[in-house]
Design a protein around this motif. Structure first.
Motif, PDB file in Angstrom:
ATOM      1  N   SER A  56     -24.430 -85.651 -46.052  1.00 46.77           N
ATOM      2  CA  SER A  56     -24.569 -86.306 -47.357  1.00 46.77           C
ATOM      3  C   SER A  56     -25.802 -87.200 -47.430  1.00 46.77           C
ATOM      4  O   SER A  56     -26.269 -87.518 -48.527  1.00 46.77           O
ATOM      5  CB  SER A  56     -23.317 -87.130 -47.667  1.00 46.77           C
ATOM      6  N   GLU A  57     -26.361 -87.583 -46.255  1.00 48.51           N
ATOM      7  CA  GLU A  57     -27.559 -88.430 -46.251  1.00 48.51           C
ATOM      8  C   GLU A  57     -28.754 -87.749 -46.907  1.00 48.51           C
ATOM      9  O   GLU A  57     -29.737 -88.401 -47.271  1.00 48.51           O
ATOM     10  CB  GLU A  57     -27.920 -88.849 -44.826  1.00 48.51           C
ATOM     11  N   ARG A  58     -28.689 -86.442 -47.079  1.00 42.38           N
ATOM     12  CA  ARG A  58     -29.788 -85.726 -47.722  1.00 42.38           C
ATOM     13  C   ARG A  58     -30.013 -86.193 -49.162  1.00 42.38           C
ATOM     14  O   ARG A  58     -31.086 -85.952 -49.729  1.00 42.38           O
ATOM     15  CB  ARG A  58     -29.511 -84.217 -47.717  1.00 42.38           C
ATOM     16  N   LEU A  59     -29.021 -86.838 -49.746  1.00 39.26           N
ATOM     17  CA  LEU A  59     -29.188 -87.342 -51.108  1.00 39.26           C
ATOM     18  C   LEU A  59     -30.420 -88.230 -51.209  1.00 39.26           C
ATOM     19  O   LEU A  59     -31.152 -88.178 -52.204  1.00 39.26           O
ATOM     20  CB  LEU A  59     -27.940 -88.116 -51.541  1.00 39.26           C
TER      21      LEU A  59
ATOM     22  N   ALA B 168     -40.912 -90.646 -42.632  1.00 39.55           N
ATOM     23  CA  ALA B 168     -40.420 -91.866 -43.270  1.00 39.55           C
ATOM     24  C   ALA B 168     -39.090 -91.630 -43.972  1.00 39.55           C
ATOM     25  O   ALA B 168     -38.197 -92.489 -43.950  1.00 39.55           O
ATOM     26  CB  ALA B 168     -41.456 -92.383 -44.270  1.00 39.55           C
ATOM     27  N   LEU B 169     -38.931 -90.459 -44.567  1.00 35.02           N
ATOM     28  CA  LEU B 169     -37.698 -90.186 -45.296  1.00 35.02           C
ATOM     29  C   LEU B 169     -36.528 -89.935 -44.356  1.00 35.02           C
ATOM     30  O   LEU B 169     -35.379 -90.229 -44.702  1.00 35.02           O
ATOM     31  CB  LEU B 169     -37.911 -88.999 -46.240  1.00 35.02           C
ATOM     32  N   PHE B 170     -36.781 -89.402 -43.172  1.00 33.37           N
ATOM     33  CA  PHE B 170     -35.702 -89.293 -42.184  1.00 33.37           C
ATOM     34  C   PHE B 170     -35.229 -90.684 -41.766  1.00 33.37           C
ATOM     35  O   PHE B 170     -34.036 -90.903 -41.529  1.00 33.37           O
ATOM     36  CB  PHE B 170     -36.148 -88.477 -40.977  1.00 33.37           C
ATOM     37  N   LYS B 171     -36.150 -91.642 -41.692  1.00 39.59           N
ATOM     38  CA  LYS B 171     -35.752 -93.016 -41.380  1.00 39.59           C
ATOM     39  C   LYS B 171     -34.892 -93.603 -42.500  1.00 39.59           C
ATOM     40  O   LYS B 171     -33.921 -94.322 -42.245  1.00 39.59           O
ATOM     41  CB  LYS B 171     -36.992 -93.877 -41.158  1.00 39.59           C
ATOM     42  N   GLU B 172     -35.220 -93.269 -43.736  1.00 40.67           N
ATOM     43  CA  GLU B 172     -34.400 -93.751 -44.860  1.00 40.67           C
ATOM     44  C   GLU B 172     -33.020 -93.106 -44.850  1.00 40.67           C
ATOM     45  O   GLU B 172     -32.027 -93.747 -45.167  1.00 40.67           O
ATOM     46  CB  GLU B 172     -35.113 -93.491 -46.194  1.00 40.67           C
ATOM     47  N   MET B 173     -32.963 -91.822 -44.494  1.00 41.23           N
ATOM     48  CA  MET B 173     -31.656 -91.165 -44.378  1.00 41.23           C
ATOM     49  C   MET B 173     -30.829 -91.831 -43.294  1.00 41.23           C
ATOM     50  O   MET B 173     -29.612 -91.982 -43.425  1.00 41.23           O
ATOM     51  CB  MET B 173     -31.833 -89.672 -44.106  1.00 41.23           C
ATOM     52  N   SER B 174     -31.486 -92.236 -42.217  1.00 43.27           N
ATOM     53  CA  SER B 174     -30.793 -92.951 -41.144  1.00 43.27           C
ATOM     54  C   SER B 174     -30.255 -94.283 -41.642  1.00 43.27           C
ATOM     55  O   SER B 174     -29.128 -94.682 -41.317  1.00 43.27           O
ATOM     56  CB  SER B 174     -31.742 -93.193 -39.967  1.00 43.27           C
ATOM     57  N   ALA B 175     -31.054 -94.992 -42.445  1.00 41.76           N
ATOM     58  CA  ALA B 175     -30.612 -96.268 -43.008  1.00 41.76           C
ATOM     59  C   ALA B 175     -29.407 -96.072 -43.921  1.00 41.76           C
ATOM     60  O   ALA B 175     -28.495 -96.906 -43.964  1.00 41.76           O
ATOM     61  CB  ALA B 175     -31.757 -96.927 -43.764  1.00 41.76           C
ATOM     62  N   PHE B 176     -29.379 -94.970 -44.648  1.00 44.89           N
ATOM     63  CA  PHE B 176     -28.285 -94.680 -45.572  1.00 44.89           C
ATOM     64  C   PHE B 176     -26.981 -94.440 -44.821  1.00 44.89           C
ATOM     65  O   PHE B 176     -25.931 -94.954 -45.202  1.00 44.89           O
ATOM     66  CB  PHE B 176     -28.651 -93.466 -46.423  1.00 44.89           C
ATOM     67  N   ARG B 177     -27.034 -93.675 -43.720  1.00 39.37           N
ATOM     68  CA  ARG B 177     -25.813 -93.316 -43.018  1.00 39.37           C
ATOM     69  C   ARG B 177     -25.513 -94.262 -41.867  1.00 39.37           C
ATOM     70  O   ARG B 177     -24.434 -94.186 -41.268  1.00 39.37           O
ATOM     71  CB  ARG B 177     -25.865 -91.885 -42.495  1.00 39.37           C
ATOM     72  N   GLY B 178     -26.460 -95.131 -41.524  1.00 35.69           N
ATOM     73  CA  GLY B 178     -26.227 -96.084 -40.443  1.00 35.69           C
ATOM     74  C   GLY B 178     -26.572 -95.550 -39.067  1.00 35.69           C
ATOM     75  O   GLY B 178     -26.396 -96.237 -38.062  1.00 35.69           O
ATOM     76  N   SER B 179     -27.010 -94.306 -38.987  1.00 34.61           N
ATOM     77  CA  SER B 179     -27.428 -93.713 -37.718  1.00 34.61           C
ATOM     78  C   SER B 179     -28.329 -92.536 -38.029  1.00 34.61           C
ATOM     79  O   SER B 179     -28.395 -92.057 -39.161  1.00 34.61           O
ATOM     80  CB  SER B 179     -26.224 -93.246 -36.893  1.00 34.61           C
ATOM     81  N   TYR B 180     -29.029 -92.060 -37.005  1.00 38.28           N
ATOM     82  CA  TYR B 180     -29.934 -90.932 -37.225  1.00 38.28           C
ATOM     83  C   TYR B 180     -29.120 -89.682 -37.507  1.00 38.28           C
ATOM     84  O   TYR B 180     -28.060 -89.466 -36.896  1.00 38.28           O
ATOM     85  CB  TYR B 180     -30.803 -90.719 -35.983  1.00 38.28           C
ATOM     86  N   PRO B 181     -29.549 -88.827 -38.445  1.00 36.88           N
ATOM     87  CA  PRO B 181     -28.814 -87.597 -38.729  1.00 36.88           C
ATOM     88  C   PRO B 181     -28.561 -86.780 -37.464  1.00 36.88           C
ATOM     89  O   PRO B 181     -29.437 -86.641 -36.611  1.00 36.88           O
ATOM     90  CB  PRO B 181     -29.739 -86.846 -39.696  1.00 36.88           C
ATOM     91  N   ASP B 182     -27.353 -86.255 -37.335  1.00 31.28           N
ATOM     92  CA  ASP B 182     -26.973 -85.487 -36.151  1.00 31.28           C
ATOM     93  C   ASP B 182     -27.500 -84.068 -36.224  1.00 31.28           C
ATOM     94  O   ASP B 182     -27.396 -83.412 -37.257  1.00 31.28           O
ATOM     95  CB  ASP B 182     -25.445 -85.443 -36.021  1.00 31.28           C
ATOM     96  N   CYS B 183     -28.040 -83.601 -35.111  1.00 25.42           N
ATOM     97  CA  CYS B 183     -28.426 -82.197 -35.002  1.00 25.42           C
ATOM     98  C   CYS B 183     -27.720 -81.618 -33.796  1.00 25.42           C
ATOM     99  O   CYS B 183     -27.900 -82.098 -32.671  1.00 25.42           O
ATOM    100  CB  CYS B 183     -29.942 -82.069 -34.830  1.00 25.42           C
ATOM    101  N   HIS B 184     -26.922 -80.608 -34.011  1.00 22.34           N
ATOM    102  CA  HIS B 184     -26.125 -80.009 -32.938  1.00 22.34           C
ATOM    103  C   HIS B 184     -26.685 -78.659 -32.486  1.00 22.34           C
ATOM    104  O   HIS B 184     -25.969 -77.864 -31.876  1.00 22.34           O
ATOM    105  CB  HIS B 184     -24.672 -79.850 -33.375  1.00 22.34           C
ATOM    106  N   ALA B 185     -27.962 -78.427 -32.793  1.00 24.09           N
ATOM    107  CA  ALA B 185     -28.547 -77.130 -32.452  1.00 24.09           C
ATOM    108  C   ALA B 185     -28.468 -76.849 -30.955  1.00 24.09           C
ATOM    109  O   ALA B 185     -28.353 -75.725 -30.547  1.00 24.09           O
ATOM    110  CB  ALA B 185     -29.991 -77.064 -32.917  1.00 24.09           C
TER     111      ALA B 185
END
Length: 295
Positions: A251-254, A278-295
Motif C-alpha cells: 500500500s506504500e506505493r500510494l 527519494a520516493l522509496f525513502k518517502e514510501m519508507s516514511a509512510f509505512r515506517g520501514s523500508y518496503p519488503d522485497c522477498h525476491a
C-alpha cells in the motif's frame, strides 16, 4: 505453472509483492514455445526454466519482456537459446538501469545476474506465430512505465498484461503515467479477453482491469484535491483511507503514485523522470520501514 487455456500457461509467484512477478508460457505445435518475462533472481530464473522445460520439452525459442524492470528481465540470461523481443524503449531503459534494482534491496540473494538486452525491438505492434499460435505484442503508451508490452492471444482469449494490471497488489505508475494508465485500461478492455494474467498476483478475468481502472481514477481525484489543498503527496497519503483498496499488498506505493499524479496535474509529460531513490525513502516514511522485497 498453471494451464489457463490450451497450451497457455501462467507462472505465478505468490504473494505477488515487490519483485515476485508472474511469467507466461505459450506452447504450440511441435513443442515450439514463447516465454513471457523471466524472474528477478538467479534461483527464481532457474526454477522458472525447470518448469518451462517440464511443459514444453525444449527451451523457448522466443522470449518477450513486457517492460524493463528487473523482476521481469534479470532472468533473461538463463534462456540463452531465446530471441528476446521487447518494445524499443525497453531495451533503452534496461541498458540505462543496468542492475540498479539490486541496490534498492541489497540483502536479497540475487545470485549471479548478467544483464541480457532484447535482440529484436518494435515500436507500436508486432505479431509472432508460435507453433500455430498467434501472439500479438502491443505497446499502449506510457502507463506502468514508458515501454509496456501486452501479449494478446486472440484465438485463446488470453491477455498477458505485464504490470499494467495487478491482482491483489497495489498498482504502480511511478515511472509511467496516471492518465496513460487510464487510457491503457480502456484499450485492454477492448481486447475482449476472457483470461487476464497480471504482472503480479492471481490470474483473473476482465474484473482485474476494472479494479485497476477504479484505483487510477481515485488516484487522479486525490491528486487534484491534494494540489488544490496545498498538501504534499506524503501528507495526502497519510490522510487517505484505503477504502475499497484495503488489503492490497504494498500500500506504500500510494505515495509514489501520488507524486506521479501530482506531476501530471501540474503539467508534466507522462513518463517524465522522477527521483526514484527519494520516493522509496518517502514510501519508507509512510509505512515506517523500508518496503519488503522477498525476491
Amino acid at each position: 505453472m498453471t494451464e489457463v487455456a490450451d497450451g497457455v500457461h501462467a507462472y505465478i509467484q505468490p504473494d505477488g509483492g515487490w519483485c515476485l512477478n508472474n511469467a507466461g508460457l505459450i506452447v504450440g505445435e511441435g513443442g515450439e514455445s514463447l516465454l513471457v518475462d523471466t524472474a528477478a533472481t538467479e534461483l527464481r530464473a532457474r526454477l522458472l526454466r525447470t518448469e518451462v522445460l517440464r511443459r514444453s520439452g525444449t527451451p523457448p525459442r522466443t522470449l518477450v519482456n513486457t517492460h524493463f524492470h528487473g523482476d521481469h528481465t534479470f532472468g533473461n540470461s538463463h534462456f540463452p537459446e531465446a530471441l528476446i523481443v521487447a518494445h524499443e524503449r525497453t531495451r533503452t531503459e534496461m541498458a540505462a538501469a543496468g542492475l540498479h534494482l539490486t541496490g534498492l534491496w541489497p540483502d536479497v540473494r540475487w545470485g549471479d545476474l548478467e544483464l541480457t538486452l532484447p535482440h529484436l525491438t518494435y515500436q507500436d505492434s508486432l505479431t509472432l506465430h508460435i507453433g500455430g499460435v498467434r501472439a500479438d505484442l502491443v505497446h499502449l503508451g506510457p502507463a506502468h512505465t514508458t515501454n509496456d508490452t501486452v501479449v494478446w492471444l486472440p484465438e485463446r482469449r488470453v491477455l498477458f498484461t505485464g504490470d499494467l494490471v495487478m491482482s491483489g497488489v497495489t498498482p504502480f505508475c511511478l515511472m509511467g503515467s496516471v492518465s496513460g494508465s487510464l487510457r491503457a485500461m480502456r484499450r485492454l478492455r477492448a481486447f475482449g479477453a476472457e483470461t487476464v494474467v497480471p504482472g503480479h498476483g492471481p490470474v483473473g478475468g476482465p474484473e482485474l482491469i476494472d479494479h485497476n481502472e477504479t484505483y487510477f481514477r481515485r488516484l487522479d481525484e486525490l491528486a487534484r484535491h491534494g494540489v488544490a489543498a496545498g498538501l504534499t503527496p506524503l501528507q495526502l497519503a497519510r490522510r487517505t483511507e484505503p477504502g475499497p483498496f484495503d488489503g492490497l499488498l504494498d500500500s506504500e506505493r500510494l505515495v509514489a503514485n501520488l507524486h506521479r499524479a501530482y506531476a501530471e496535474v501540474r503539467g508534466a509529460a507522462p513518463g517524465s523522470p522522477l527521483d526514484v531513490g527519494a520516493l522509496f525513502k518517502e514510501m519508507s516514511a509512510f509505512r515506517g520501514s523500508y518496503p519488503d522485497c522477498h525476491a
